[in-house]
Scaffold this motif. Structure first.
Motif, short mmCIF file in Angstrom:
data_model
loop_
_atom_site.label_atom_id
_atom_site.label_comp_id
_atom_site.label_asym_id
_atom_site.label_seq_id
_atom_site.Cartn_x
_atom_site.Cartn_y
_atom_site.Cartn_z
N ALA A 221 -4.01 3.75 -6.29
CA ALA A 221 -4.61 3.57 -7.61
C ALA A 221 -4.36 4.88 -8.36
CB ALA A 221 -6.11 3.30 -7.49
N TYR B 288 -1.92 0.95 -0.74
CA TYR B 288 -2.07 0.84 -2.19
C TYR B 288 -2.42 2.21 -2.76
CZ TYR B 288 -2.27 -4.24 -1.81
OH TYR B 288 -1.97 -5.56 -1.58
N LEU C 231 -4.94 2.72 -15.85
CA LEU C 231 -4.90 2.53 -14.39
C LEU C 231 -3.60 1.83 -14.04
CD1 LEU C 231 -6.08 2.25 -11.48
CD2 LEU C 231 -7.21 0.15 -12.28
N VAL D 27 -12.88 4.45 -11.13
CA VAL D 27 -11.83 4.19 -10.14
C VAL D 27 -11.23 5.50 -9.66
CG1 VAL D 27 -9.59 3.09 -9.75
CG2 VAL D 27 -11.33 1.89 -11.07
N VAL E 259 -1.22 0.60 -10.48
CA VAL E 259 -1.30 0.36 -9.04
C VAL E 259 0.11 0.35 -8.46
CG1 VAL E 259 -2.09 -1.22 -7.25
CG2 VAL E 259 -3.41 -0.98 -9.34
N TYR F 283 -6.91 -3.52 -11.71
CA TYR F 283 -8.10 -3.41 -10.85
C TYR F 283 -8.14 -4.56 -9.84
CZ TYR F 283 -12.97 -3.03 -9.43
OH TYR F 283 -14.11 -2.91 -8.70
N LEU G 285 -5.98 -4.36 -6.62
CA LEU G 285 -6.39 -3.46 -5.54
C LEU G 285 -7.24 -4.20 -4.51
CD1 LEU G 285 -7.44 -0.39 -7.70
CD2 LEU G 285 -5.49 -0.50 -6.13
#
Length: 124
Positions: free
Chosen positions: A69, A67, A118, A3, A120, A34, A37
């Motif tokens: 990430a 967005y 991760l 990612v 967001v 994930y 997204l």
């Protein structure tokens, strides 16, 4: 890291005979982030993070905001990492639905990360 450094369209898992995991909360957290997204092309935002091991990718959309990430690519935790926001608007954690605007100072948010996490961020 897929990612952080690209636009992965598919996520695969290496498994043995079962899907049991010792620490499922990390897998669940990654999957929720994930899936929050949009499946659109993204680009790296150079200098958006106060730590070079925390990579920021931006995914602009026509109608649904921008967005971000944000990936800790390190195998160690990171504390108080500043993420510079590209633009203004309402800032939301799309996984939890929490409004992040109260946490914004000088056009940036600060987060702690565990290894390979991760996160967001949505700017509407």
């Amino acid at each position: 890291r897929a990612v952080a450094y690209g636009d992965p369209a598919y996520i695969g898992y290496l498994t043995g005979n079962s899907f049991s995991r010792g620490f499922p909360e990390y897998v669940r957290n990654f999957n929720k982030a994930y899936l929050a997204l949009p499946a659109l092309p993204s680009g790296m935002v150079e200098g958006a993070s106060s730590d070079p091991e925390v990579v920021v990718r931006m995914i602009p959309t026509e109608k649904h905001g921008t967005y971000l990430a944000v990936v800790n690519t390190a195998l160690t935790s990171k504390k108080q990492i500043r993420i510079n926001l590209p633009g203004k608007g309402t800032v939301i954690d799309p996984v939890s639905g929490d409004l992040l605007n109260p946490l914004i100072k000088f056009g940036r948010v600060t987060h702690d990360f565990y290894p390979c996490e991760l996160k967001v961020i949505l700017i509407k």
